[in-house]
Structures are given as structure tokens and as C-alpha cells.
Scaffold this motif. Structure first.
Motif, PDB file in Angstrom:
ATOM      1  N   PRO A  77       0.803  -1.220   0.000  1.00 53.80           N
ATOM      2  CA  PRO A  77       0.000   0.000   0.000  1.00 53.80           C
ATOM      3  C   PRO A  77       0.839   1.275   0.000  1.00 53.80           C
ATOM      4  CG  PRO A  77      -0.885  -1.587   1.551  1.00 53.80           C
ATOM      5  CD  PRO A  77       0.451  -2.121   1.107  1.00 53.80           C
ATOM      6  N   LEU A  78       2.014   1.248   0.643  1.00 52.79           N
ATOM      7  CA  LEU A  78       2.877   2.426   0.649  1.00 52.79           C
ATOM      8  C   LEU A  78       3.417   2.700  -0.748  1.00 52.79           C
ATOM      9  CD1 LEU A  78       4.835   1.656   3.939  1.00 52.79           C
ATOM     10  CD2 LEU A  78       2.983   3.301   3.642  1.00 52.79           C
ATOM     11  N   GLU A  79       3.813   1.645  -1.438  1.00 54.56           N
ATOM     12  CA  GLU A  79       4.347   1.835  -2.782  1.00 54.56           C
ATOM     13  C   GLU A  79       3.236   2.193  -3.769  1.00 54.56           C
ATOM     14  OE1 GLU A  79       7.139  -1.156  -3.888  1.00 54.56           O
ATOM     15  OE2 GLU A  79       8.214  -0.983  -1.990  1.00 54.56           O
ATOM     16  N   ALA A  80       2.023   1.716  -3.493  1.00 53.96           N
ATOM     17  CA  ALA A  80       0.890   2.126  -4.323  1.00 53.96           C
ATOM     18  C   ALA A  80       0.693   3.634  -4.257  1.00 53.96           C
ATOM     19  CB  ALA A  80      -0.383   1.399  -3.869  1.00 53.96           C
ATOM     20  N   ALA A  81       0.829   4.206  -3.055  1.00 52.03           N
ATOM     21  CA  ALA A  81       0.675   5.656  -2.898  1.00 52.03           C
ATOM     22  C   ALA A  81       1.738   6.400  -3.684  1.00 52.03           C
ATOM     23  CB  ALA A  81       0.760   6.028  -1.419  1.00 52.03           C
ATOM     24  N   SER A  82       2.960   5.885  -3.680  1.00 50.52           N
ATOM     25  CA  SER A  82       4.033   6.545  -4.420  1.00 50.52           C
ATOM     26  C   SER A  82       3.824   6.448  -5.920  1.00 50.52           C
ATOM     27  CB  SER A  82       5.378   5.910  -4.043  1.00 50.52           C
ATOM     28  OG  SER A  82       6.409   6.415  -4.860  1.00 50.52           O
ATOM     29  N   ILE A  83       3.454   5.266  -6.378  1.00 48.50           N
ATOM     30  CA  ILE A  83       3.252   5.052  -7.810  1.00 48.50           C
ATOM     31  C   ILE A  83       2.106   5.898  -8.340  1.00 48.50           C
ATOM     32  CG2 ILE A  83       2.525   3.308  -9.508  1.00 48.50           C
ATOM     33  CD1 ILE A  83       4.087   1.261  -7.840  1.00 48.50           C
ATOM     34  N   GLY A  84       1.148   6.211  -7.443  1.00 46.88           N
ATOM     35  CA  GLY A  84      -0.019   6.986  -7.860  1.00 46.88           C
ATOM     36  C   GLY A  84      -1.258   6.142  -8.038  1.00 46.88           C
ATOM     37  N   TYR A  85      -1.198   4.883  -7.583  1.00 51.56           N
ATOM     38  CA  TYR A  85      -2.384   4.027  -7.648  1.00 51.56           C
ATOM     39  C   TYR A  85      -3.267   4.319  -6.437  1.00 51.56           C
ATOM     40  CZ  TYR A  85      -5.423  -0.031  -7.792  1.00 51.56           C
ATOM     41  OH  TYR A  85      -6.532  -0.845  -7.834  1.00 51.56           O
ATOM     42  N   ASP A  86      -4.484   4.724  -6.681  1.00 50.63           N
ATOM     43  CA  ASP A  86      -5.429   5.070  -5.622  1.00 50.63           C
ATOM     44  C   ASP A  86      -6.172   3.807  -5.196  1.00 50.63           C
ATOM     45  OD1 ASP A  86      -7.014   6.413  -3.837  1.00 50.63           O
ATOM     46  OD2 ASP A  86      -8.390   7.209  -5.355  1.00 50.63           O
ATOM     47  N   MET A  87      -5.758   3.241  -4.066  1.00 54.30           N
ATOM     48  CA  MET A  87      -6.363   1.989  -3.613  1.00 54.30           C
ATOM     49  C   MET A  87      -7.834   2.179  -3.278  1.00 54.30           C
ATOM     50  SD  MET A  87      -3.399   0.208  -1.275  1.00 54.30           S
ATOM     51  CE  MET A  87      -4.432  -1.251  -1.023  1.00 54.30           C
ATOM     52  N   GLN A  88      -8.628   1.245  -3.741  1.00 51.29           N
ATOM     53  CA  GLN A  88     -10.069   1.264  -3.528  1.00 51.29           C
ATOM     54  C   GLN A  88     -10.459   0.231  -2.469  1.00 51.29           C
ATOM     55  OE1 GLN A  88     -12.010   3.618  -5.158  1.00 51.29           O
ATOM     56  NE2 GLN A  88      -9.941   4.296  -5.749  1.00 51.29           N
ATOM     57  N   PRO A  89     -11.657   0.357  -1.875  1.00 47.56           N
ATOM     58  CA  PRO A  89     -12.106  -0.668  -0.930  1.00 47.56           C
ATOM     59  C   PRO A  89     -12.038  -2.052  -1.573  1.00 47.56           C
ATOM     60  CG  PRO A  89     -13.569   1.223  -0.862  1.00 47.56           C
ATOM     61  CD  PRO A  89     -12.630   1.455  -2.014  1.00 47.56           C
ATOM     62  N   GLY A  90     -11.475  -2.996  -0.852  1.00 53.00           N
ATOM     63  CA  GLY A  90     -11.340  -4.356  -1.371  1.00 53.00           C
ATOM     64  C   GLY A  90     -10.021  -4.624  -2.062  1.00 53.00           C
ATOM     65  N   ASP A  91      -9.228  -3.573  -2.316  1.00 51.00           N
ATOM     66  CA  ASP A  91      -7.918  -3.772  -2.955  1.00 51.00           C
ATOM     67  C   ASP A  91      -6.917  -4.347  -1.960  1.00 51.00           C
ATOM     68  OD1 ASP A  91      -8.733  -2.823  -5.383  1.00 51.00           O
ATOM     69  OD2 ASP A  91      -7.645  -0.922  -5.272  1.00 51.00           O
ATOM     70  N   PHE A  92      -6.185  -5.333  -2.413  1.00 53.55           N
ATOM     71  CA  PHE A  92      -5.039  -5.867  -1.682  1.00 53.55           C
ATOM     72  C   PHE A  92      -3.820  -5.599  -2.547  1.00 53.55           C
ATOM     73  CE2 PHE A  92      -2.180  -9.634  -1.250  1.00 53.55           C
ATOM     74  CZ  PHE A  92      -1.723  -9.379   0.030  1.00 53.55           C
ATOM     75  N   ALA A  93      -2.905  -4.761  -2.042  1.00 54.54           N
ATOM     76  CA  ALA A  93      -1.713  -4.379  -2.806  1.00 54.54           C
ATOM     77  C   ALA A  93      -0.492  -5.022  -2.177  1.00 54.54           C
ATOM     78  CB  ALA A  93      -1.552  -2.859  -2.821  1.00 54.54           C
ATOM     79  N   ILE A  94       0.336  -5.645  -3.002  1.00 54.36           N
ATOM     80  CA  ILE A  94       1.509  -6.362  -2.509  1.00 54.36           C
ATOM     81  C   ILE A  94       2.722  -6.023  -3.375  1.00 54.36           C
ATOM     82  CG2 ILE A  94       0.873  -8.439  -3.859  1.00 54.36           C
ATOM     83  CD1 ILE A  94       2.044 -10.115  -1.517  1.00 54.36           C
ATOM     84  N   ARG A  95       3.836  -5.766  -2.732  1.00 51.46           N
ATOM     85  CA  ARG A  95       5.081  -5.488  -3.451  1.00 51.46           C
ATOM     86  C   ARG A  95       5.410  -6.678  -4.354  1.00 51.46           C
ATOM     87  NH1 ARG A  95      10.088  -3.050  -2.245  1.00 51.46           N
ATOM     88  NH2 ARG A  95      11.652  -3.810  -3.674  1.00 51.46           N
ATOM     89  N   CYS A  96       5.881  -6.398  -5.564  1.00 56.92           N
ATOM     90  CA  CYS A  96       6.155  -7.459  -6.528  1.00 56.92           C
ATOM     91  C   CYS A  96       7.520  -7.223  -7.165  1.00 56.92           C
ATOM     92  CB  CYS A  96       5.053  -7.499  -7.598  1.00 56.92           C
ATOM     93  SG  CYS A  96       5.192  -8.877  -8.745  1.00 56.92           S
ATOM     94  N   ASN A  97       8.521  -7.947  -6.685  1.00 61.58           N
ATOM     95  CA  ASN A  97       9.857  -7.864  -7.287  1.00 61.58           C
ATOM     96  C   ASN A  97       9.908  -8.633  -8.594  1.00 61.58           C
ATOM     97  OD1 ASN A  97      10.434  -6.912  -4.620  1.00 61.58           O
ATOM     98  ND2 ASN A  97      12.562  -7.579  -4.842  1.00 61.58           N
TER      99      ASN A  97
END
Length: 411
Positions: A77-97
Motif C-alpha cells: 500500500p505504501l508503494e501504491a501511494a508513491s506510484i499513484g495508484y489510488d487503492m479502492q475498498p477491497g484492494d489488496f496491494a503487494i510489493r512485486c519484485n
């Protein structure tokens, strides 16, 4: 009083026999870090709360004074904020190397030091073949990217790839944690783990077929031949630094790393992106220093993050870590110190790492880190050098977590 934190990611280390039993900081003898230690006060800081992994997402958030038990949701979620992806309810964001596998083992967590423009082709390729209404890959910086799963469940156990060099990847696949309640449309932990593991395996079939990796293979170079998701969560509920510390009316963060930019965005800091800032030892130190000096003209608080020492530690490259320490000292700390000494409004400077990344272990470890604080008029303590051993005797003693920011911002 204005405040600036200069953070050398993973800069702390262990005693190394090749260096005569000294740590890299002791051996490198960084001129300006040592000078500021003599002129200021020092101590050590516990940056990782109990039961949390010693990752940069944990340590940097804690250094800024946040209670991880209240705000922690992983890197994604922290990297989503930096990238500019606006997380929505139900979103699960995970770092992906994007990583490199050879002979069934993780060779490197960084896919052979990918450049962002090359990685973007691979991420687009993965979206074309694996993306759908539930799964989306989002390009970040270099090897650091994002996987968003609609309805994904955060109650899973993932292994950071940088913590497992030369280990068999199959033993490190995602596992579900204890069953948790699920909302309508949400996957269970087992379903989430199964989906991510399926994506990992499919990526290993697809990525070697991409022209970029084929060309790397022809040249005998490391290929970015697998994804590796880890450290995921939901959108965090973080107060801004302005809400936590009345001294911070405005602030800025300077980093080449999505994670740090994301923390800064949630913390209410403006993001300053410096051309040529790479997250590696070839980063634009002078550009970061100038950006910090300019930011101090208008902001109350500045956070400058340099990744190079951490990457050298993960690569097990001692010579590179020593150079990165010297570059940080001479090319960033020196100009910032010299400029702040001439400013009309006094500036309080803190220097520290977020965690150790020992070159002989190549992983993060949960150990206290040395810090120094300097401003004009501070009464210095007896410590003469900035390193892991000398700062044990520092007058600040051993601080824990939010105590550092409380102490720093009270100056």
C-alpha cells in the motif's frame, strides 16, 4: 528550528574480519559523519517493534514516530501511494519484485539491476498474459513493482526475496495464515496464497520468452525471470506528520524508492523527485543534496533517503558499501552541512540508518542502529566517531521507536 533527517538505508553493519575486525562505518572513517558526531550528540535507536520484520517499510515508518501496531499494512500500500495508484475498498496491494532464479534458487532479488524502462516492458507483458478483472501488475521503479488483487486477503505468509539469497524458491512460496473472516467477494487466505503462487509459476514460464530476457541470456547476463510478491496489505490509516508534530507545518521527502515516497505521501510530505536518483550507488548525490538545501528554504522538515548502502549489503559487495558510505558522506552530507551552517534559521540535523544490512549476511537484521543529532549550540557528548560501537557511549543512550522523533522534534 528546522529539521532534516539524512538516512543511509542499511548502512549499519557488523565487524568484518577483512577489515581488521571493524565495521564498514569504522573502516571508512566518514569525515563529515564523524565531525558531526564530535560536534553533536549520539545514541542508538531500536527501529523495529517486537514481532515485526526488520524491513525498511517498518523501520522508516517507526523512525518517523508512527505506532506500527496502528498503521502497518505492509509495503504494497505504501508503494501504491508513491506510484499513484489510488487503492479502492477491497484492494489488496503487494510489493512485486522481478527477480533472478537459477538452478531452482533465488540468485538476486533485483532481476540483475533492472532499469525502469526495461522493467516496464516486462510488467506490460505480464499484464497482457496474466492480468484480468481481479489481477493487475503496476510498474514501479527498477525491480520494485506492485501487484493488486481485487478481494485479496492479507492474512498470508510471504518471504522477502532479499532475505533468502541462494535458497530454493519452492520452499519459500506463499502460505496462508490462520483463517480470518472474509467479506463478500473477498478471497480466503488459502485462495489468495494459491493465486499468488500460481502467478509466480506462470511468470517463470512467460518471462524467459520475452525478447529482453532472451537477449540477456545470449549475453550470459542475469535475467529477470520470475515475479516475487511479498509484504501486502490494505490502504493504511496514517495521520500526517503535521497532525503528530505541530512543529511540522510543511515538509518534503527526497528518495528514489517508491516505498519511501509512499510513506512520505501518507505522512503529508511533498515528494521531490531528483533527476538521476537511481536507488543505487550511482545515484545523483549532488542533486539530492541541492534539493534538500532548497527544500529547507521553504519547509520545516525534510527527510532525505539514500538506498545505495542497503543495495550493496544485499549484494554482499563490501567494496561497494564502503564507496557508498563515502559518497553519502562527501557528496550529500558535506554540502548539506555547509549550506545549513550559513542559513539564518538554525537547522537540526539527524543522521542514521533504518536497520543494518550486513554484507556478510546479505539480509536485514533487527538490531539497534547508531544515530547522531547536531545543531548550532548543542552541547556535545564525549563520542568522537559515528559508528555502531562508538555510539553505544552516546548521551542519548538507547532510544526505542517513537522516542527518537519525539526527541528530535522537541529541539
Amino acid at each position: 528550528m528546522k529539521h532534516i533527517i539524512i538516512l543511509g538505508d542499511g548502512m549499519a553493519d557488523h565487524a568484518i574480519e577483512r577489515l581488521g575486525g571493524k565495521t564498514p562505518l569504522q573502516y571508512a572513517r566518514p569525515e563529515y559523519m564523524n565531525r558531526l558526531a564530535r560536534m553533536g550528540r549520539t545514541g542508538r535507536l531500536v527501529t523495529v517493534p517486537d514481532h515485526f520484520p526488520p524491513g525498511s517499510e517498518v523501520a522508516n515508518t517507526a523512525i518517523l514516530g508512527y505506532d506500527l501496531n496502528k498503521v502497518y499494512e505492509g509495503r504494497g500500500p505504501l508503494e501504491a501511494a508513491s506510484i499513484g495508484y489510488d487503492m479502492q475498498p477491497g484492494d489488496f496491494a503487494i510489493r512485486c519484485n522481478l527477480i533472478t532464479l537459477e538452478d531452482g534458487k533465488i540468485v538476486t532479488h533485483n532481476g540483475g539491476n533492472l532499469q525502469t524502462e526495461d522493467a516496464r516492458m516486462l510488467i506490460d507483458y505480464l499484464n497482457e498474459h496474466l492480468g484480468n478483472d481481479r489481477v493487475q501488475f503496476i510498474c514501479g521503479i527498477q525491480y520494485r513493482h506492485l501487484l493488486v488483487i481485487k478481494g485479496g486477503n492479507k492474512h498470508i505468509d510471504c518471504n522477502p526475496p532479499h532475505d533468502h539469497p541462494n535458497e530454493e524458491w519452492r520452499k519459500l512460496l506463499v502460505k496462508p495464515c490462520a483463517q480470518s473472516s472474509t467479506s463478500d467477494g473477498q478471497l480466503s487466505p488459502q485462495q489468495t496464497a494459491d493465486l499468488i503462487n500460481e502467478l509466480i509459476i506462470k511468470s517463470q514460464e512467460l518471462l524467459p520468452l520475452h525478447p529482453y530476457n532472451k537477449e540477456k541470456g545470449r549475453r550470459g547476463e542475469r535475467q529477470a525471470n520470475s515475479i516475487w510478491p511479498w509484504s501486502g496489505g490494505y490502504r493504511p490509516d496514517m495521520p500526517t506528520l503535521q497532525q503528530l508534530y505541530p512543529q511540522v507545518r510543511t515538509g518534503a521527502v527526497i528518495s528514489a524508492v517508491d516505498l519511501i515516497q509512499g510513506i512520505g505521501r501518507y505522512a503529508g510530505l511533498r515528494i521531490i523527485k531528483v533527476p538521476g536518483a537511481t536507488g543505487l550507488a550511482d545515484t545523483n548525490y549532488e542533486g539530492k543534496a541541492q534539493a534538500a538545501i532548497e527544500a529547507l528554504q521553504q519547509d520545516d522538515f525534510v527527510f532525505v533517503h539514500v538506498e545505495a548502502t542497503d543495495e550493496a549489503g544485499h549484494d554482499g559487495d563490501l567494496d561497494l558499501k564502503l564507496r557508498a558510505i563515502d559518497y553519502l558522506d562527501q557528496r550529500l552530507i558535506k554540502p548539506i552541512f555547509e549550506a545549513t551552517e550559513q542559513m539564518q534559521e538554525p537547522v537540526c540535523i539527524a543522521i542514521l540508518p533504518d536497520h543494518p544490512t550486513p554484507v556478510e549476511l546479505r539480509i536485514h537484521v533487527n538490531e539497534p542502529v547508531p544515530f547522531l543529532i547536531y545543531y548550532k549550540g548543542i552541547e556535545p557528548d564525549e563520542v568522537q566517531n559515528y559508528d555502531e560501537v562508538a555510539c553505544v557511549s552516546g548521551s542519548y543512550g538507547l532510544l526505542r521507536l517513537g522516542q527518537f522523533m519525539q526527541t528530535f522534534m522537541s529541539i
